[in-house]
Design a protein around this motif. Structure first.
Motif, PDB file in Angstrom:
ATOM      1  N   GLU A  52       0.754  -1.194  -0.054  1.00  0.00           N
ATOM      2  CA  GLU A  52       0.133   0.099   0.185  1.00  0.00           C
ATOM      3  C   GLU A  52       0.825   1.315  -0.023  1.00  0.00           C
ATOM      4  O   GLU A  52       0.094   2.295  -0.013  1.00  0.00           O
ATOM      5  CB  GLU A  52      -0.867   0.080   1.222  1.00  0.00           C
ATOM      6  N   ARG A  53       2.155   1.211   0.236  1.00  0.00           N
ATOM      7  CA  ARG A  53       2.962   2.237   0.485  1.00  0.00           C
ATOM      8  C   ARG A  53       3.510   2.683  -0.879  1.00  0.00           C
ATOM      9  O   ARG A  53       3.991   1.670  -1.893  1.00  0.00           O
ATOM     10  CB  ARG A  53       4.190   2.278   1.398  1.00  0.00           C
ATOM     11  N   PRO A  54       3.722   4.066  -1.459  1.00  0.00           N
ATOM     12  CA  PRO A  54       4.397   4.361  -2.878  1.00  0.00           C
ATOM     13  C   PRO A  54       5.794   3.693  -2.810  1.00  0.00           C
ATOM     14  O   PRO A  54       6.488   3.713  -1.682  1.00  0.00           O
ATOM     15  CB  PRO A  54       4.293   5.908  -2.644  1.00  0.00           C
ATOM     16  N   ILE A  55       6.318   3.368  -3.848  1.00  0.00           N
ATOM     17  CA  ILE A  55       7.575   2.855  -4.039  1.00  0.00           C
ATOM     18  C   ILE A  55       8.651   3.634  -3.694  1.00  0.00           C
ATOM     19  O   ILE A  55       9.643   3.214  -3.041  1.00  0.00           O
ATOM     20  CB  ILE A  55       7.758   2.277  -5.423  1.00  0.00           C
ATOM     21  N   GLU A  56       8.237   5.176  -3.786  1.00  0.00           N
ATOM     22  CA  GLU A  56       9.290   6.342  -3.177  1.00  0.00           C
ATOM     23  C   GLU A  56       9.495   5.930  -1.768  1.00  0.00           C
ATOM     24  O   GLU A  56      10.859   6.030  -1.294  1.00  0.00           O
ATOM     25  CB  GLU A  56       9.147   7.606  -3.711  1.00  0.00           C
ATOM     26  N   LEU A  57       8.624   5.999  -0.976  1.00  0.00           N
ATOM     27  CA  LEU A  57       8.566   5.601   0.240  1.00  0.00           C
ATOM     28  C   LEU A  57       8.920   4.251   0.630  1.00  0.00           C
ATOM     29  O   LEU A  57       9.882   4.104   1.950  1.00  0.00           O
ATOM     30  CB  LEU A  57       7.134   5.711   1.116  1.00  0.00           C
ATOM     31  N   VAL A  58       8.789   3.314   0.190  1.00  0.00           N
ATOM     32  CA  VAL A  58       9.336   1.922   0.395  1.00  0.00           C
ATOM     33  C   VAL A  58      10.921   2.137   0.189  1.00  0.00           C
ATOM     34  O   VAL A  58      11.813   1.451   1.000  1.00  0.00           O
ATOM     35  CB  VAL A  58       9.052   0.853  -0.809  1.00  0.00           C
ATOM     36  N   GLU A  59      11.181   2.676  -0.919  1.00  0.00           N
ATOM     37  CA  GLU A  59      12.765   2.675  -1.099  1.00  0.00           C
ATOM     38  C   GLU A  59      13.521   3.580  -0.019  1.00  0.00           C
ATOM     39  O   GLU A  59      14.485   3.099   0.440  1.00  0.00           O
ATOM     40  CB  GLU A  59      13.166   3.454  -2.502  1.00  0.00           C
ATOM     41  N   ALA A  60      12.938   4.799   0.402  1.00  0.00           N
ATOM     42  CA  ALA A  60      13.522   5.548   1.409  1.00  0.00           C
ATOM     43  C   ALA A  60      13.346   4.801   2.657  1.00  0.00           C
ATOM     44  O   ALA A  60      14.375   4.938   3.350  1.00  0.00           O
ATOM     45  CB  ALA A  60      12.431   6.763   1.607  1.00  0.00           C
ATOM     46  N   GLU A  61      12.512   3.868   3.069  1.00  0.00           N
ATOM     47  CA  GLU A  61      12.559   3.195   4.287  1.00  0.00           C
ATOM     48  C   GLU A  61      13.803   2.126   4.351  1.00  0.00           C
ATOM     49  O   GLU A  61      14.300   2.236   5.349  1.00  0.00           O
ATOM     50  CB  GLU A  61      11.390   2.508   4.693  1.00  0.00           C
ATOM     51  N   ILE A  62      14.008   1.887   3.220  1.00  0.00           N
ATOM     52  CA  ILE A  62      15.076   0.411   3.101  1.00  0.00           C
ATOM     53  C   ILE A  62      16.370   1.237   3.262  1.00  0.00           C
ATOM     54  O   ILE A  62      17.038   0.897   4.300  1.00  0.00           O
ATOM     55  CB  ILE A  62      15.046  -0.176   1.770  1.00  0.00           C
TER      56      ILE A  62
END
Length: 257
Positions: A52-62
């Protein structure tokens, strides 16, 4: 469609058709996909949140967790990477309930000993592994087992100096011991002190129920075991003396038993 089925379908779609990022046969991505059990309810639930998270936020969290994201990694692999990172951090990764490895009776090397006895060093090594920093891992192993060989092979670069500084800091970090009894093991007292002087030193923290002292094979230092009448006295002794530099390359070691 169930959550598990959703993951499988999404995985097939991204891995066959690709996404905004090009598919990549990277070793790290392959390990993550193989490690994730899509049918596990906990994995499915976590994947649903990540999906459910935008891919940009996924990458930032990683990247915030200290793990670099390869630019060629596709979106599906990236989401699975975040699922694994979250679950490992929370201790909910499938298989995480397995019995912890048993501490060996004898260590095969100084590196192995440090992994068991120095929590800060263990955390540093885990961080290197999570980031795929193979060079730092190799240097850490050789630096502890054979410092001269490590210097001959790796010295002369900024990376060497930075990594060695991090290793030294982790090795010298004070270990907070769990003290649950009055029993302690010790080593590092000069042999010239003898049992009487060691007894007097330890009794400064409280009465002793027992004391045994042995001279090391080289005749330069003493080691042994003692039992205080109270846990508080044992803890105070460990806090005061463990890691104290006695000079001439000798350090006191006190361990709770």
């Amino acid at each position: 469609m169930t959550s598990a089925a959703l993951i499988c379908a999404a995985a097939a779609s991204f891995l066959v058709g690709g996404g905004p990022r090009a598919p990549a046969a990277l070793p790290r991505a392959s390990r993550i996909i193989a490690a994730i059990d899509y049918k596990d309810p906990a994995v499915a639930a976590e994947f649903q949140k990540v999906q459910e998270r935008p891919i940009e936020l996924v990458e930032a969290e990683i990247e915030k967790s200290g793990v670099p994201v390869p630019p060629s990694l596709n979106e599906m692999d990236m989401r699975l990477m975040l699922v694994e990172l979250r679950m490992r951090k929370a201790g909910t990764m499938p298989g995480g309930g397995k019995a912890a490895p048993k501490k060996p009776a004898n260590y095969g090397s100084k590196y192995e000993e440090a992994l068991w006895e120095k929590p800060a060093f263990k955390r540093l090594i885990d961080d290197y592994r999570a980031r795929g920093n193979t060079n730092a891992l190799n240097l850490a192993t050789e630096y502890l087992n054979s410092p001269r060989q490590a210097a001959d092979r790796y010295a002369g670069t900024g990376a060497y100096d930075e990594t060695v500084a991090a290793i030294d800091a982790a090795m010298s970090a004070k270990v907070e011991q769990q003290v649950t009894s009055g029993r302690v093991a010790f080593g590092g007292f000069p042999a010239a002190m003898g049992e009487a002087a060691i007894r007097m030193t330890l009794e400064g923290f409280g009465p002793l129920a027992s004391l045994s002292v042995d001279v090391s094979g080289d005749g330069l230092s003493c080691r042994g075991a003692a039992e205080f009448e109270t846990v508080e006295a044992a803890k105070a002794c460990i806090d005061k003396y463990d890691g104290v530099d006695m000079g001439l390359g000798t350090t006191l070691e006190f361990k709770a038993l």
